[in-house]
Design an enzyme around this catalytic site. Structure first.
Site, short mmCIF file in Angstrom:
data_model
loop_
_atom_site.label_atom_id
_atom_site.label_comp_id
_atom_site.label_asym_id
_atom_site.label_seq_id
_atom_site.Cartn_x
_atom_site.Cartn_y
_atom_site.Cartn_z
N HIS A 120 22.90 106.61 -36.65
CA HIS A 120 24.30 106.56 -37.09
C HIS A 120 24.50 107.60 -38.18
O HIS A 120 23.61 107.83 -39.01
CB HIS A 120 24.63 105.17 -37.64
N ARG A 153 42.70 103.20 -33.79
CA ARG A 153 42.51 103.01 -32.35
C ARG A 153 41.25 102.16 -32.12
O ARG A 153 40.13 102.59 -32.41
CB ARG A 153 42.37 104.37 -31.67
#
Length: 304
Positions: A108, A262
Site C-alpha cells: 500500500h 466515489r
C-alpha cells in the site's frame, strides 16, 4: 516570507506519479490497468486505474483524486477543530496491490496534500503519506530491502526522519482490536508543513518516487514461488485483517466516505477474495506461525 503552496505543481506531480507507477506495474504484470475517470457531485473528481485477474496481480488499484468543498468533514477536523468551517482541497495518489501469489506481500502507498482556506485568514496546508508492506510469508531479505529503501527516501531530509516515520507507521497500521500490526510497516507521516512548502513537497515526492524501488524487486523475486491450497488459504485468512483495518481505522477511507467520494474508488483497496475463520490460530512452529512470532513484531529491521 513563506512560499505559498503551488497547488498546480502538486497536482501535476501526482498525475505523473500515477502514470509512472502504473507503467512499472503493468510492464511487470503483462496486463494494462483499466482507467475510469469520475466526477464528485460536491466538487472535484479523480482518475481511477484498476487491474483485476492479471498475471501477477489479482487485484490492484492506483487512484488519483482531487476533491474540494465548502467544509472539512469530521475526520479532518477531529484533531484540528480550528479548521471546522473552512473550505478545502484534497488531492492524492493512493494504491493497493493484492498479488495472486501468497509469497508476494500486499503493498500500500499513499501521498496526499490538503489545504484549508478561509477568507481573511492564512491558508492551512499539509502533506501526508507513506507506504507499508503486508506479507503472508515473510523473508528477512525482502523486509530489510523494503525498510532500506524507506530509509533512502528519508535520509536526504535528516537522519532522524526515517526512525520517526518508521515508528509512526508501526503505530498507525495497528489493529487495536486484534492487538497486532497489519504488517511489517514502512513509513507514515501526516500534517507535514513545518519545513515550508518547497521542502515538504520535495519530501512527499521522495516518498512517492521510492515506492516502486521498494516493491518491484520483491514482486520480481517471489512471483514464481510455488504455492498450494494451504498457502492460498492462509493468504485469504490474513487478508481479513487488511479489510478490518481499512474499514475501521484507515483515515483515507473514512475521509473519502465522509466527503461523499466515489465509493468504488475508495473501496478499491479491498481484496477480491477473503476468509474469516472462527477462533483460528496457526500450528506452533509452522511457516504460518512464523508470521506472528517473527514478522508481526515491530523491530529495527536494518540492524539485522
Amino acid at each position: 516570507m513563506t512560499t505559498p503552496p503551488d497547488i498546480e505543481a502538486v497536482k501535476n506531480y501526482l498525475l505523473g506519479l500515477q502514470d509512472s507507477i502504473c507503467d512499472a506495474l503493468s510492464k511487470e504484470d503483462g496486463q494494462a490497468f483499466k482507467e475510469d475517470s469520475w466526477e464528485r457531485p460536491g466538487g472535484g473528481g479523480g482518475r481511477s486505474r484498476v487491474i483485476e485477474e492479471g498475471n501477477i496481480i489479482e487485484k490492484g488499484g492506483v487512484n488519483f483524486s482531487h476533491v474540494f468543498g465548502d467544509g472539512l468533514p469530521p475526520s479532518a477536523t477531529a484533531a484540528r477543530p480550528e479548521l471546522a468551517g473552512r473550505s478545502f482541497q484534497a488531492m492524492g495518489v493512493s494504491l493497493v496491490i493484492h498479488p495472486h501469489n501468497p509469497y508476494i506481500p500486499t503493498s500500500h502507498a499513499n501521498v496526499r496534500f490538503f489545504i484549508a482556506e478561509k477568507q481573511g485568514a492564512e491558508p492551512v496546508w499539509w502533506f501526508g503519506g507513506g507506504f507499508d508492506l503486508t506479507p503472508y510469508y515473510g523473508f528477512d531479505e525482502d523486509v530489510v530491502h523494503w525498510h532500506q529503501t524507506s530509509k533512502e527516501a528519508c535520509d536526504p531530509y535528516g537522519k532522524e526522519i526515517y526512525p520517526k516515520y518508521k515508528k509512526w507507521c508501526d503505530d498507525y497500521f495497528y489493529l487495536k482490536h486484534r492487538s497486532e500490526p497489519r504488517g511489517v510497516g514502512g513509513l507514515f507521516f501526516d500534517d507535514l508543513n513545518e519545513r515550508g512548502f518547497e521542502k515538504s513537497f520535495s519530501f512527499m515526492q521522495s516518498v512517492g518516487n521510492h515506492y516502486i524501488d521498494a516493491y518491484l524487486p520483491i514482486m520480481q523475486k517471489r512471483k514464481d514461488h510455488e504455492y498450494g491450497d494451504r498457502e492460498r488459504d492462509f493468504q485469504l485468512y490474513r487478508r481479513g485483517r487488511y479489510v478490518e483495518f481499512n474499514l475501521v481505522f484507515d483515515r483515507g477511507t473514512i475521509f473519502g466516505l465522509q466527503t461523499g467520494g466515489r465509493t468504488e474508488s475508495i473501496l478499491m483497496s479491498l481484496p477480491p477474495l477473503v476468509k474469516w475463520k472462527y477462533d483460528w490460530s496457526p500450528e506452533p512452529g509452522s511457516p504460518e506461525a512464523e508470521l506472528y512470532d517473527k514478522f508481526l513484531k515491530p523491530q529495527d529491521w536494518l540492524e539485522k
